[in-house]
Design a protein around this motif. Structure first.
Motif, mmCIF file in Angstrom:
data_model
loop_
_atom_site.group_PDB
_atom_site.id
_atom_site.type_symbol
_atom_site.label_atom_id
_atom_site.label_comp_id
_atom_site.label_asym_id
_atom_site.label_seq_id
_atom_site.Cartn_x
_atom_site.Cartn_y
_atom_site.Cartn_z
ATOM 1 N N GLY A 128 0.881 -1.096 0.082
ATOM 2 C CA GLY A 128 0.062 0.069 -0.110
ATOM 3 C C GLY A 128 0.867 1.102 -0.114
ATOM 4 N N ASN A 129 2.019 1.150 0.681
ATOM 5 C CA ASN A 129 2.701 2.550 0.839
ATOM 6 C C ASN A 129 3.458 2.546 -0.664
ATOM 7 N N SER A 130 3.928 1.717 -1.158
ATOM 8 C CA SER A 130 4.308 1.767 -2.703
ATOM 9 C C SER A 130 3.585 2.478 -3.617
ATOM 10 N N ILE A 131 2.126 2.054 -3.305
ATOM 11 C CA ILE A 131 1.150 2.637 -4.434
ATOM 12 C C ILE A 131 0.998 4.096 -4.137
ATOM 13 N N MET A 132 0.963 4.755 -2.886
ATOM 14 C CA MET A 132 0.956 5.809 -2.298
ATOM 15 C C MET A 132 2.213 6.750 -3.025
ATOM 16 N N LEU A 133 3.326 6.209 -2.760
ATOM 17 C CA LEU A 133 4.738 6.819 -2.988
ATOM 18 C C LEU A 133 5.108 6.901 -4.561
ATOM 19 N N THR A 134 4.542 6.027 -5.369
ATOM 20 C CA THR A 134 4.714 6.011 -6.648
ATOM 21 C C THR A 134 3.665 6.900 -7.393
ATOM 22 N N GLY A 135 2.474 7.494 -6.974
ATOM 23 C CA GLY A 135 1.742 8.124 -7.621
ATOM 24 C C GLY A 135 0.465 8.485 -6.922
ATOM 25 N N GLY A 136 0.069 7.701 -5.849
ATOM 26 C CA GLY A 136 -1.344 8.178 -5.106
ATOM 27 C C GLY A 136 -0.948 9.497 -4.366
ATOM 28 N N THR A 137 0.185 9.686 -3.703
ATOM 29 C CA THR A 137 0.350 10.868 -3.198
ATOM 30 C C THR A 137 0.614 12.160 -3.847
ATOM 31 N N GLN A 138 1.152 11.989 -5.053
ATOM 32 C CA GLN A 138 1.101 12.836 -6.121
ATOM 33 C C GLN A 138 -0.240 13.306 -6.364
ATOM 34 N N ALA A 139 -1.002 12.330 -6.479
ATOM 35 C CA ALA A 139 -2.636 12.573 -7.135
ATOM 36 C C ALA A 139 -3.300 13.502 -5.986
ATOM 37 N N VAL A 140 -3.031 13.328 -4.738
ATOM 38 C CA VAL A 140 -3.530 13.954 -3.555
ATOM 39 C C VAL A 140 -3.167 15.399 -3.502
ATOM 40 N N VAL A 141 -1.845 15.752 -3.816
ATOM 41 C CA VAL A 141 -1.303 16.772 -3.771
ATOM 42 C C VAL A 141 -1.762 17.799 -4.909
ATOM 43 N N ASP A 142 -1.549 17.094 -6.261
ATOM 44 C CA ASP A 142 -2.034 17.725 -7.303
ATOM 45 C C ASP A 142 -3.638 18.177 -7.258
ATOM 46 N N THR A 143 -4.450 17.573 -6.499
ATOM 47 C CA THR A 143 -5.739 17.845 -6.424
ATOM 48 C C THR A 143 -5.928 19.067 -5.483
ATOM 49 N N LEU A 144 -4.928 19.094 -4.354
ATOM 50 C CA LEU A 144 -5.189 20.146 -3.324
ATOM 51 C C LEU A 144 -4.276 21.321 -3.579
ATOM 52 N N VAL A 145 -3.072 21.331 -4.054
ATOM 53 C CA VAL A 145 -2.191 22.289 -4.471
ATOM 54 C C VAL A 145 -1.765 22.232 -5.934
ATOM 55 N N ALA A 146 -1.844 23.489 -6.467
ATOM 56 C CA ALA A 146 -1.260 23.733 -7.715
ATOM 57 C C ALA A 146 0.178 23.659 -7.853
ATOM 58 N N THR A 147 0.787 22.668 -8.265
ATOM 59 C CA THR A 147 2.206 22.369 -8.503
ATOM 60 C C THR A 147 2.588 22.251 -10.072
#
Length: 301
Positions: A128-147
C-alpha cells in the motif's frame, strides 16, 4: 535489552562508518547511488523473497495494505492543513516530506536485524505504501495544491510494475496465496544476498548523510519533525489501546516513527524545495528514527 542495544548500535556504527569514509574522501556520495541500485535490484528483492518464503496469508495481513493507503492519505491531509496559510511550494514540500514510510531502505533492514518474523507484516504494508509513493500521494497533492507536477495513472502504473521490490511482493504474495513454496536451492541462493541487505542499506544511508541546514530552514524543519514524530507518538498511544496482537502493535508503532522516504525527497525537490534543506531533513530523520525505533523495541519487548 542488551541484545537489542547491541544490534541497534551495530546499525548506527555502519551508518557512521559510511559517513566517515565519505568525510575522509575515501568514498563519495555518488558511491551511494551505486549501492542504492544494488539494494533495489539485488539485496532488497532477495530479502523479500527469503522472508516471505514461508508466509501464511491471513486476513490481518491483507488489512495492512488498506491501513497503509488510509494512513498515507491521512498524513498528506494533515500536512496540508498545518500549512494551509503558506505558499503552494511550502504546502507541497510539507505534504511530500511529511507523508510516506521509508520501508525498503530502512525499516526492512532494521526489522531483519532485530525481529525478522515481523518482515511479512511490514511487506504487506509496503504494498500500500508503494502505491502511494509512486503516484497516490502525488494525485492527492495535485488535487489540493497547484504544483508543476501533474498526476498520471499511466506513469504510476509504470513505476509500480518496473519496481523490482514491488513485483517481488506481488509474486511472493501470489505464490504463498496458492501455498506454493520455492525450491530449496532457490531459497538457499538468495539467503546470502538477503543477509547483505542490512549492511548495504545502513552503509548507503551513511554515504547520503548531509548536515548542512540552509539559512531559514529551521522553522520548517521543526514543523516537519513535529508532523512526523510528535503525531507519530500520539498514534502509538492510540495503537496501544487497540484490540490487536502485540506483534501488530509493535510493527505499527515502528511505522509511526519511520524516516522520510526517498520518493518524498525526490518529489519535494521537484516542486521547488531547496536540496540542502531536503537533504538535511532526510539525514536527520534517519538518525531520529533509528533512536526512536530502538526505544520502541526496548519498551515493547
Amino acid at each position: 535489552m542488551q541484545q537489542v542495544l547491541l544490534q541497534s548500535g551495530s546499525l548506527f556504527g555502519i551508518i557512521i562508518l559510511g559517513y566517515l569514509l565519505k568525510r575522509w574522501r575515501i568514498l563519495t556520495k555518488k558511491d551511494g547511488d551505486v549501492l542504492s541500485r544494488m539494494i533495489v535490484y539485488v539485496t532488497l528483492p532477495a530479502a523479500i523473497i527469503v522472508n516471505l518464503s514461508d508466509l501464511q496469508i491471513q486476513n490481518q495481513l491483507l488489512l495492512f495494505i488498506v491501513v497503509a493507503l488510509i494512513w498515507s492519505i491521512f498524513q498528506v491531509l494533515l500536512a496540508y492543513f498545518t500549512t494551509f496559510k503558506e505558499e503552494n511550494k511550502q504546502k507541497a514540500t510539507m505534504m511530500y516530506l511529511g507523508s510516506g514510510f521509508n520501508i525498503g531502505n530502512f525499516l526492512v533492514p532494521f526489522i531483519q536485524n532485530i525481529q525478522p518474523a515481523f518482515v511479512p507484516m511490514i511487506s504487506m504494508f509496503d504494498i500500500g505504501n508503494s502505491i502511494m509513493l509512486t503516484g497516490g500521494t502525488q494525485a492527492v497533492v495535485d488535487t489540493l495544491v497547484a504544483t508543476n507536477q501533474r498526476f498520471s495513472f499511466r506513469n504510476m502504473l509504470r513505476q509500480l510494475l518496473s519496481s523490482i521490490p514491488f513485483m517481488c511482493y506481488l509474486i511472493m504474495f501470489g505464490l504463498r496465496y496458492f501455498q506454493v513454496s520455492l525450491p530449496s536451492f532457490i531459497h538457499t541462493f538468495f539467503v546470502p544476498l538477503a543477509n547483505a541487505n542490512v549492511f548495504l542499506s545502513m552503509f548507503m544511508i551513511g554515504l547520503y548523510l548531509d548536515f548542512s541546514l540552509p539559512k531559514g530552514g529551521f522553522k520548517a524543519l521543526v514543523k516537519l519533525f513535529s508532523l512526523r514524530y510528535l503525531v507519530g507518538f500520539l498514534l502509538i498511544f492510540v495503537i496501544h489501546i487497540l484490540p490487536i496482537s502485540m506483534p501488530e502493535k509493535m510493527v505499527l508503532s515502528l511505522l509511526c516513527v519511520s524516516p522520510i522516504p526517498l520518493f518524498g525527497v525526490m518529489n519535494a525537490v521537484i516542486v521547488g524545495a531547496k536540496e540542502g534543506y531536503v537533504g538535511f531533513a532526510s539525514s536527520l530523520s534517519f538518525l531520529f528514527s533509528l533512536v526512536f525505533m530502538t526505544l520502541i523495541v526496548l519498551v515493547m519487548n
